[in-house]
Design a protein around this motif. Structure first.
Motif, PDB file in Angstrom:
ATOM      1  N   SER A  42       0.811  -1.218   0.000  1.00 18.65           N
ATOM      2  CA  SER A  42       0.000   0.000   0.000  1.00 18.65           C
ATOM      3  C   SER A  42       0.843   1.266   0.000  1.00 18.65           C
ATOM      4  N   ARG A  43       2.083   1.208   0.511  1.00 20.08           N
ATOM      5  CA  ARG A  43       2.881   2.428   0.626  1.00 20.08           C
ATOM      6  C   ARG A  43       3.922   2.559  -0.476  1.00 20.08           C
ATOM      7  N   SER A  44       4.027   1.573  -1.359  1.00 25.36           N
ATOM      8  CA  SER A  44       5.045   1.651  -2.402  1.00 25.36           C
ATOM      9  C   SER A  44       4.538   2.457  -3.595  1.00 25.36           C
ATOM     10  N   GLY A  45       5.475   2.908  -4.434  1.00 18.87           N
ATOM     11  CA  GLY A  45       5.090   3.698  -5.609  1.00 18.87           C
ATOM     12  C   GLY A  45       4.121   2.940  -6.489  1.00 18.87           C
ATOM     13  N   ILE A  46       4.446   1.682  -6.751  1.00 16.47           N
ATOM     14  CA  ILE A  46       3.536   0.837  -7.516  1.00 16.47           C
ATOM     15  C   ILE A  46       2.866  -0.104  -6.537  1.00 16.47           C
ATOM     16  N   HIS A  47       1.595   0.152  -6.311  1.00 16.39           N
ATOM     17  CA  HIS A  47       0.802  -0.639  -5.376  1.00 16.39           C
ATOM     18  C   HIS A  47       0.730  -2.089  -5.863  1.00 16.39           C
ATOM     19  N   LEU A  48       0.483  -3.010  -4.956  1.00 18.19           N
ATOM     20  CA  LEU A  48       0.465  -4.423  -5.332  1.00 18.19           C
ATOM     21  C   LEU A  48      -0.547  -4.705  -6.443  1.00 18.19           C
ATOM     22  N   ARG A  49      -1.719  -4.043  -6.366  1.00 18.58           N
ATOM     23  CA  ARG A  49      -2.734  -4.295  -7.387  1.00 18.58           C
ATOM     24  C   ARG A  49      -2.202  -3.912  -8.765  1.00 18.58           C
ATOM     25  N   GLU A  50      -1.556  -2.756  -8.842  1.00 19.12           N
ATOM     26  CA  GLU A  50      -1.026  -2.308 -10.132  1.00 19.12           C
ATOM     27  C   GLU A  50       0.156  -3.176 -10.563  1.00 19.12           C
ATOM     28  N   ALA A  51       0.993  -3.598  -9.600  1.00 16.89           N
ATOM     29  CA  ALA A  51       2.120  -4.457  -9.954  1.00 16.89           C
ATOM     30  C   ALA A  51       1.615  -5.685 -10.699  1.00 16.89           C
ATOM     31  N   PHE A  52       0.586  -6.345 -10.143  1.00 15.54           N
ATOM     32  CA  PHE A  52       0.017  -7.513 -10.820  1.00 15.54           C
ATOM     33  C   PHE A  52      -0.641  -7.112 -12.135  1.00 15.54           C
ATOM     34  N   HIS A  53      -1.506  -6.127 -12.089  1.00 13.69           N
ATOM     35  CA  HIS A  53      -2.252  -5.793 -13.310  1.00 13.69           C
ATOM     36  C   HIS A  53      -1.318  -5.367 -14.438  1.00 13.69           C
TER      37      HIS A  53
END
Ligand code: HEM
Lengths: 223, 134
Positions: free
Chosen positions: B94-105
């Motif tokens: 949640s705190r990273s530049g690329i959120h986990l959801r976006e990393a996967f998508h």
């Protein structure tokens, strides 16, 4: 063909939508021109422009709804129409599924509603669409002025919502449903500038630029 | 007599091979599910057939990375089952530049889209292909 419809055709239909509307706007201004005011549209007196704050005018406008508009004559139908049109615009714009794909394709996206809220809006829209349909079939004074064209245009507007919910809930075979949904969206984009759905634009033109008893502003343009 | 036994052994062997391949396939499918990051889940978790993504085609580093000076300097020997540092959620949260959801998508969708364009074998491009309600 299949890939083309799911890929480049989405952008192409969107371009047709934008360019078609611009063309219609251009045609509108080419065909109309400014004329001397023949009648004065009370309560806006052109000699003495009202010097009021905008919020005062908004409040007055709302109060005046009580006595002079279609809200007073057909409150239920007007309410349904309002809900229909609002959800028609905000649902696809703030839909998470659309925004994720938009982000993927163009690197930009809108803020999104929670998906359950979008789903609720979709059902509201479908319900309003069903009421419009039944009205056209069963209310005599509406039926006599209804042609096949009206049913087709209603179908064009409701189809993306119908196929969209089926896709979201994964009813029927998903790959087929999502393909139909994309086709339905593209048909709506392409049809809008060239059918009566163009009232998306012309509603504002008629109400603000053309002088008549229905105008909101001081209409000064004429054919 | 003997042919009958042979047939039976063959049948048993066939059945066994079906069950074992099935078990292996299940092992190689990862369930991507991060309830600790997606607090109010909107979509069901995703079954990711890792094995089918490794078979012929992309290298490990196409998906797994550790960036140093803009370069993927991942040591492939660290790609071991159970190593917490190779999980995407170790760096994307949640705190990273690329959120986990976006990393996967971004990673999953862009490759599936690219393969579809190039008319190669590909995976799902739309929500319901990965997020299956059951
Ligand atoms: C004006 C056109 C469109 C309208 C009005 C529209 C409307 C909708 C609606 C109402 C939903 C379902 C929302 C819900 O029940 O939760 C939906 C879902 C969706 N739409 Fe559209 N849509 C349009 C065009 C498109 C286009 C062109 C695409 C293709 C790229 C697209 C892709 C999707 C996807 C992927 C979903 C999600 C399906 C899922 O959840 O599995 N839509 N849309």
């Amino acid at each position: 063909m299949y890939e083309f419809i799911r890929g480049p055709m989405v952008s192409i239909s969107f371009m047709i939508f934008i360019i078609g509307l611009l063309y219609q706007a251009f045609k509108f201004f080419a065909l109309t021109r400014k004329k001397e005011l023949i009648f004065i549209n009370l309560p806006f007196n052109p000699d003495k422009p009202p010097r009021k704050q905008w919020f005062q005018r908004v409040v007055e406008w709302f109060l005046s709804l009580r006595k002079r508009t279609v809200w007073r004559v057909h409150p239920v139908m007007t309410g349904i129409t309002c809900i229909f049109h609002i959800s028609l615009f905000i649902t696809p714009l703030f839909l998470l599924g659309h925004n994720i794909l938009l982000d993927e394709a163009w690197g930009m996206h809108f803020w999104s509603f929670p998906e359950s809220f979008s789903d609720g809006l979709t059902w509201a829209d479908l319900l309003c669409g069903a009421i419009f349909l039944f009205r056209r079939i069963f209310v005599r004074r509406v039926r006599v002025i209804t042609t096949l064209y009206d049913y087709i245009v209603l179908l064009i507007t409701v189809a993306p919502f119908l196929t969209g919910t089926f896709a979201y809930h994964q009813w029927f075979e998903y790959q087929t449903v999502i393909f139909l949904h994309i086709v339905a969206g593209e048909v709506m984009f392409i049809a809008t500038p060239f059918t009566k759905l163009g009232h998306m634009l012309f509603f504002f033109f008629y109400r603000f630029f053309i002088g008549s008893e229905y105008s909101f502003g001081r209409g000064t343009r004429m054919w | 007599m003997i042919p009958k036994y042979n047939l039976m052994i063959l049948l048993i062997a066939a059945l066994l091979s079906i069950t074992t391949t099935d078990l292996m396939a299940q092992q190689d499918s990862l369930l991507l599910n991060h309830p600790e990051i997606f607090l109010n889940r909107q979509r069901p978790p995703v079954t990711f057939p890792h094995n089918r993504h490794v078979e012929g085609g992309p290298s490990c580093k196409d998906c797994h990375h550790q960036y140093k000076n803009g370069e993927n300097s991942l040591d492939e020997s660290t790609l071991q089952e159970g190593n917490p540092e190779i999980r995407c959620s170790a760096c994307h949260h949640s705190r990273s530049g690329i959120h986990l959801r976006e990393a996967f998508h971004y990673q999953c969708l862009s490759c599936h889209k690219k393969n579809e364009k190039e008319r190669k074998k590909t995976g799902p491009r739309f929500c319901g292909g990965c997020h299956l309600w059951n």
